[in-house]
Design an enzyme around this catalytic site. Structure first.
Site, PDB file in Angstrom:
ATOM      1  N   HIS A 264       0.838  -1.129   0.032  1.00 25.78           N
ATOM      2  CA  HIS A 264       0.101   0.170  -0.047  1.00 25.78           C
ATOM      3  C   HIS A 264       0.937   1.228   0.160  1.00 25.78           C
ATOM      4  O   HIS A 264       2.395   1.100   0.083  1.00 25.78           O
ATOM      5  CB  HIS A 264      -0.878  -0.204   1.158  1.00 25.78           C
TER       6      HIS A 264
ATOM      7  N   HIS B  47      -7.478  -1.059   5.430  1.00 25.23           N
ATOM      8  CA  HIS B  47      -6.648  -0.166   5.944  1.00 25.23           C
ATOM      9  C   HIS B  47      -6.096   1.092   4.952  1.00 25.23           C
ATOM     10  O   HIS B  47      -6.241   2.284   5.326  1.00 25.23           O
ATOM     11  CB  HIS B  47      -5.262  -1.009   6.321  1.00 25.23           C
TER      12      HIS B  47
ATOM     13  N   HIS C  26       1.284   4.048   1.992  1.00 24.99           N
ATOM     14  CA  HIS C  26       1.847   4.769   3.135  1.00 24.99           C
ATOM     15  C   HIS C  26       3.527   4.671   2.988  1.00 24.99           C
ATOM     16  O   HIS C  26       3.938   3.603   2.571  1.00 24.99           O
ATOM     17  CB  HIS C  26       1.408   3.805   4.456  1.00 24.99           C
TER      18      HIS C  26
ATOM     19  N   ASP D 281      -0.423  -4.444   5.940  1.00 22.31           N
ATOM     20  CA  ASP D 281      -1.117  -3.928   7.072  1.00 22.31           C
ATOM     21  C   ASP D 281      -2.329  -4.263   7.116  1.00 22.31           C
ATOM     22  O   ASP D 281      -3.375  -3.988   7.995  1.00 22.31           O
ATOM     23  CB  ASP D 281      -1.111  -2.453   7.190  1.00 22.31           C
TER      24      ASP D 281
ATOM     25  N   HIS E 144       4.380  -5.017  10.177  1.00 18.61           N
ATOM     26  CA  HIS E 144       5.033  -4.540  11.333  1.00 18.61           C
ATOM     27  C   HIS E 144       5.397  -5.443  12.374  1.00 18.61           C
ATOM     28  O   HIS E 144       4.412  -6.664  12.301  1.00 18.61           O
ATOM     29  CB  HIS E 144       3.902  -3.446  12.003  1.00 18.61           C
TER      30      HIS E 144
ATOM     31  N   ASP F  61       5.791   4.500   4.945  1.00 21.12           N
ATOM     32  CA  ASP F  61       6.708   3.540   5.614  1.00 21.12           C
ATOM     33  C   ASP F  61       6.709   2.134   4.991  1.00 21.12           C
ATOM     34  O   ASP F  61       7.501   1.047   5.275  1.00 21.12           O
ATOM     35  CB  ASP F  61       6.192   3.287   7.105  1.00 21.12           C
ATOM     36  N   HIS F  62       5.937   2.093   3.778  1.00 22.23           N
ATOM     37  CA  HIS F  62       5.968   0.944   2.845  1.00 22.23           C
ATOM     38  C   HIS F  62       6.555   1.067   1.689  1.00 22.23           C
ATOM     39  O   HIS F  62       7.090   0.059   0.838  1.00 22.23           O
ATOM     40  CB  HIS F  62       4.743   0.162   2.872  1.00 22.23           C
TER      41      HIS F  62
END
Length: 282
Positions: free
Chosen positions: A54, A110, A56, A134, A173, A58-59
């Site tokens: 996805h 998410h 975001h 996530d 995570h 941090d990905h």
């Protein structure tokens, strides 16, 4: 098929999946380019593609730099918001990387463009692998940032929950201890939750990952996969599985791990003013 688990940022995982015959590799959620390329060099493989779950940061934040450093790199995902995207994929689309087969599984909630990736090699005795981003965590599930409980219920029961039970779960995570503390609040009598939490705490103390789990295990201790079980319905006060899931997510969002109680002797010392000389301003 070899999976390298790479810890990055505060608690993220990115993965390098290596096709051992060709020495080609695929990255999943390439958030930190420098760290990923160190592993690529160490393993002596060629990075061919990135699979992004996805958008975001941090990905996906490493996609542009990796595309610049690795000409011809393919970047797969289901959301136009993913940086450097070259191949937009759809639900149940299949990709091939040497002997590695990948099935794309669309799991919006998410984010509305979230994609999980199910991987296997034909004829291999090894269990298949799910890169769940996530959507599904060890002992938990992702927050419903852009979607609904109905969507997450479909994701967890009809899409991911229908995969082979031996499937290894590689999530986005490291939040297993936190998830299992909540699971224990929901099911205080669940012995499997208790044992898994002890194990996860030990892994955490040793700075070791708790991934992968297996789908079969998740059904035993992950409350978000157990919404038809009586203890979950009792905890939430609901019987409809979607409503159980919705209530669980709200409870989890508000869940705070218990604060450690102050040392009682220290509290008495404060009460008696024994620390006052040290606290007075000079």
């Amino acid at each position: 098929m070899k999976v390298k688990v790479i810890s990055v940022l505060e608690d993220n995982y990115m993965y390098l999946v290596i096709e051992e015959t060709t020495r080609d590799a695929i990255a999943v959620d390439a958030a930190v380019p420098k760290r990923l390329l160190e592993i690529v060099r160490k393993e002596d493989v060629v990075l061919r593609a990135i699979l992004t779950t996805h958008h975001h940061w941090d990905h996906a934040r490493g996609n542009e730099e990796l595309a610049r450093l690795c000409p011809g790199l393919r970047v797969y995902g289901a959301d136009e918001r993913i940086g450097a995207l070259t191949h937009k994929v759809t639900h149940e689309q299949e990709l091939t990387f040497g002997a590695i087969r990948v099935r794309c599984l669309f799991t919006p909630c998410h984010t509305l463009g979230h994609m999980c990736y199910f991987m296997w090699e034909d004829g291999s005795p090894d269990a298949p692998a799910l890169f769940s981003g996530d959507t599904l965590f060890v002992g938990g599930c992702g927050k419903f940032f852009e979607g609904t409980a109905e969507q997450m219920y479909t994701n967890l029961t009809q899409i991911l929950g229908a995969l082979p039970k031996e499937t290894k779960v590689f999530c986005g995570h490291e939040c297993t201890v936190r998830n299992l503390k909540f699971a224990l609040k929901v099911e205080p009598e669940n012995e499997i939750v208790k044992k898994k939490l002890v194990w996860a705490k030990q892994r955490d103390d040793e700075d070791l990952p708790t991934v992968p789990s297996t789908l079969q295990e998740e059904f035993l201790y992950n409350p978000f996969l157990r919404v038809t079980e009586e203890p979950l319905q009792k905890f939430t006060g609901k019987t409809d599985p979607v409503e159980v899931l919705r209530t669980l997510r709200t409870e989890k969002d508000n869940f705070k791990k218990p604060k450690e109680r102050p040392n009682p002797q220290a509290m008495l010392a404060f009460d008696w003013g024994l620390f006052s000389p040290f606290l007075e301003k000079k």
